[in-house]
Design a protein around this motif. Structure first.
Motif, PDB file in Angstrom:
ATOM      1  N   LEU A  16       0.823  -1.207   0.000  1.00 30.34           N
ATOM      2  CA  LEU A  16       0.000   0.000   0.000  1.00 30.34           C
ATOM      3  C   LEU A  16       0.860   1.261   0.000  1.00 30.34           C
ATOM      4  O   LEU A  16       0.554   2.246  -0.658  1.00 30.34           O
ATOM      5  CB  LEU A  16      -0.923   0.008   1.222  1.00 30.34           C
ATOM      6  N   ASN A  17       1.920   1.227   0.790  1.00 31.83           N
ATOM      7  CA  ASN A  17       2.848   2.354   0.859  1.00 31.83           C
ATOM      8  C   ASN A  17       4.229   1.793   1.162  1.00 31.83           C
ATOM      9  O   ASN A  17       4.452   1.212   2.227  1.00 31.83           O
ATOM     10  CB  ASN A  17       2.423   3.351   1.939  1.00 31.83           C
ATOM     11  N   ALA A  18       5.153   1.972   0.248  1.00 40.50           N
ATOM     12  CA  ALA A  18       6.457   1.305   0.339  1.00 40.50           C
ATOM     13  C   ALA A  18       7.264   1.741   1.553  1.00 40.50           C
ATOM     14  O   ALA A  18       8.059   0.961   2.087  1.00 40.50           O
ATOM     15  CB  ALA A  18       7.261   1.573  -0.937  1.00 40.50           C
ATOM     16  N   TYR A  19       7.058   2.968   2.011  1.00 41.00           N
ATOM     17  CA  TYR A  19       7.978   3.537   2.981  1.00 41.00           C
ATOM     18  C   TYR A  19       7.519   3.464   4.432  1.00 41.00           C
ATOM     19  O   TYR A  19       8.336   3.530   5.344  1.00 41.00           O
ATOM     20  CB  TYR A  19       8.276   4.997   2.601  1.00 41.00           C
ATOM     21  N   ILE A  20       6.219   3.338   4.654  1.00 44.09           N
ATOM     22  CA  ILE A  20       5.705   3.336   6.026  1.00 44.09           C
ATOM     23  C   ILE A  20       6.277   2.198   6.871  1.00 44.09           C
ATOM     24  O   ILE A  20       6.782   2.435   7.967  1.00 44.09           O
ATOM     25  CB  ILE A  20       4.165   3.329   6.032  1.00 44.09           C
ATOM     26  N   LEU A  56      11.030  10.392   1.163  1.00 41.35           N
ATOM     27  CA  LEU A  56      10.329   9.621   0.140  1.00 41.35           C
ATOM     28  C   LEU A  56       8.865   9.406   0.518  1.00 41.35           C
ATOM     29  O   LEU A  56       7.982   9.435  -0.347  1.00 41.35           O
ATOM     30  CB  LEU A  56      11.024   8.269  -0.057  1.00 41.35           C
ATOM     31  N   LEU A  57       8.621   9.196   1.800  1.00 38.74           N
ATOM     32  CA  LEU A  57       7.240   9.035   2.263  1.00 38.74           C
ATOM     33  C   LEU A  57       6.444  10.312   2.026  1.00 38.74           C
ATOM     34  O   LEU A  57       5.290  10.257   1.589  1.00 38.74           O
ATOM     35  CB  LEU A  57       7.226   8.656   3.744  1.00 38.74           C
ATOM     36  N   ALA A  58       7.045  11.457   2.302  1.00 40.04           N
ATOM     37  CA  ALA A  58       6.357  12.732   2.090  1.00 40.04           C
ATOM     38  C   ALA A  58       5.988  12.922   0.617  1.00 40.04           C
ATOM     39  O   ALA A  58       4.875  13.357   0.286  1.00 40.04           O
ATOM     40  CB  ALA A  58       7.239  13.887   2.577  1.00 40.04           C
ATOM     41  N   VAL A  59       6.915  12.582  -0.268  1.00 34.98           N
ATOM     42  CA  VAL A  59       6.647  12.685  -1.711  1.00 34.98           C
ATOM     43  C   VAL A  59       5.532  11.730  -2.114  1.00 34.98           C
ATOM     44  O   VAL A  59       4.614  12.098  -2.866  1.00 34.98           O
ATOM     45  CB  VAL A  59       7.926  12.385  -2.519  1.00 34.98           C
ATOM     46  N   GLU A  60       5.589  10.515  -1.610  1.00 36.68           N
ATOM     47  CA  GLU A  60       4.578   9.496  -1.934  1.00 36.68           C
ATOM     48  C   GLU A  60       3.196   9.923  -1.445  1.00 36.68           C
ATOM     49  O   GLU A  60       2.198   9.763  -2.158  1.00 36.68           O
ATOM     50  CB  GLU A  60       4.978   8.171  -1.282  1.00 36.68           C
ATOM     51  N   VAL A  61       3.124  10.451  -0.237  1.00 38.89           N
ATOM     52  CA  VAL A  61       1.845  10.868   0.337  1.00 38.89           C
ATOM     53  C   VAL A  61       1.183  11.932  -0.525  1.00 38.89           C
ATOM     54  O   VAL A  61      -0.035  11.903  -0.760  1.00 38.89           O
ATOM     55  CB  VAL A  61       2.047  11.382   1.781  1.00 38.89           C
ATOM     56  N   VAL A  62       1.958  12.875  -1.040  1.00 40.70           N
ATOM     57  CA  VAL A  62       1.403  13.944  -1.876  1.00 40.70           C
ATOM     58  C   VAL A  62       1.043  13.421  -3.266  1.00 40.70           C
ATOM     59  O   VAL A  62      -0.072  13.639  -3.755  1.00 40.70           O
ATOM     60  CB  VAL A  62       2.402  15.112  -1.992  1.00 40.70           C
ATOM     61  N   ALA A  63       1.975  12.711  -3.901  1.00 40.27           N
ATOM     62  CA  ALA A  63       1.762  12.256  -5.285  1.00 40.27           C
ATOM     63  C   ALA A  63       0.582  11.304  -5.398  1.00 40.27           C
ATOM     64  O   ALA A  63      -0.144  11.330  -6.404  1.00 40.27           O
ATOM     65  CB  ALA A  63       3.035  11.576  -5.795  1.00 40.27           C
TER      66      ALA A  63
END
Length: 205
Positions: A16-20, A56-63
């Motif tokens: 679901l989210n690679a970085y969490i 990277l998580l911040a970028v993923e959350v926005v994108a």
């Protein structure tokens, strides 16, 4: 068995989210006693790695919350999320946590098995997520993207925490995922049949 559940929960979370899950494990290993990473995974608790994962998580959350951009992001994440799932499963199933006290006994002889297992689990979750998002965007004119993305991020975070603290509950998530998968595939098949019937009716008219 708990090692498998911990690894499976973290890998599904990465789908679901690679970085969490990776960021959570790194933070817990660095700042608490809840996770004790084995020597081969100590790098997850490195300060620079944690910082990079946070960015990277911040970028993923926005994108992932912007229609069209989320689709491009999903294409890129087809490689990233399964890779993260393999890392999360490998690190999680090999770590000593509050619920797993002797992880070496399960994967002692085949160290590559948990990584491959994590890749497959994360890939399956990612493919379902990627297939569902265009449907959500199309049926909500794009307004459903941020809602769905927020729900996915929350689920990823919750599943990561549960996988480490209460891995038995991962079974609930996995059963729910399988049930949703069957429902989604059936719903998609029904919608395809309805479109075909509508086109056939249009030709007859």
């Amino acid at each position: 068995m708990l090692e498998v559940l911990t690894g499976s929960g973290l890998a599904a979370s990465a789908g679901l989210n690679a970085y969490i899950p990776l960021l959570l494990m790194g933070l817990l290993a660095r700042y608490t006693d809840l996770v004790d990473l084995p020597s081969g995974w100590q790098w997850l608790g490195n300060g620079w790695v944690i910082l990079i994962l946070a960015v990277l998580l911040a970028v993923e959350v926005v994108a992932d919350k912007v229609p069209v951009v989320d689709h491009i992001n999903d294409v890129v994440q087809t490689v990233v999320r399964p890779t993260a799932g393999g890392l999360a499963f490998g690190a999680g199933s090999s770590s000593e946590t509050v619920t797993v006290s002797n992880p070496d006994t399960f994967f002692s002889s085949h160290q590559w098995v948990p990584v491959v297992t994590g890749v497959l689990i994360a890939l399956g979750v990612h493919l379902l997520k990627s297939a569902a998002r265009p449907v959500i965007n199309a049926t909500t004119a794009g307004f459903g993207a941020p809602v769905a993305s927020t729900a996915e991020d929350a689920t990823s975070a919750l599943m990561s925490v549960v996988a480490i603290l209460l891995p038995v509950l991962v079974l609930v998530f996995l059963v729910g995922f399988v049930a949703f998968l069957f429902w989604f595939l059936r719903r998609r098949k029904d919608r395809r049949r309805e479109r075909q019937a509508a086109r056939a009716a249009g030709f007859r008219v």
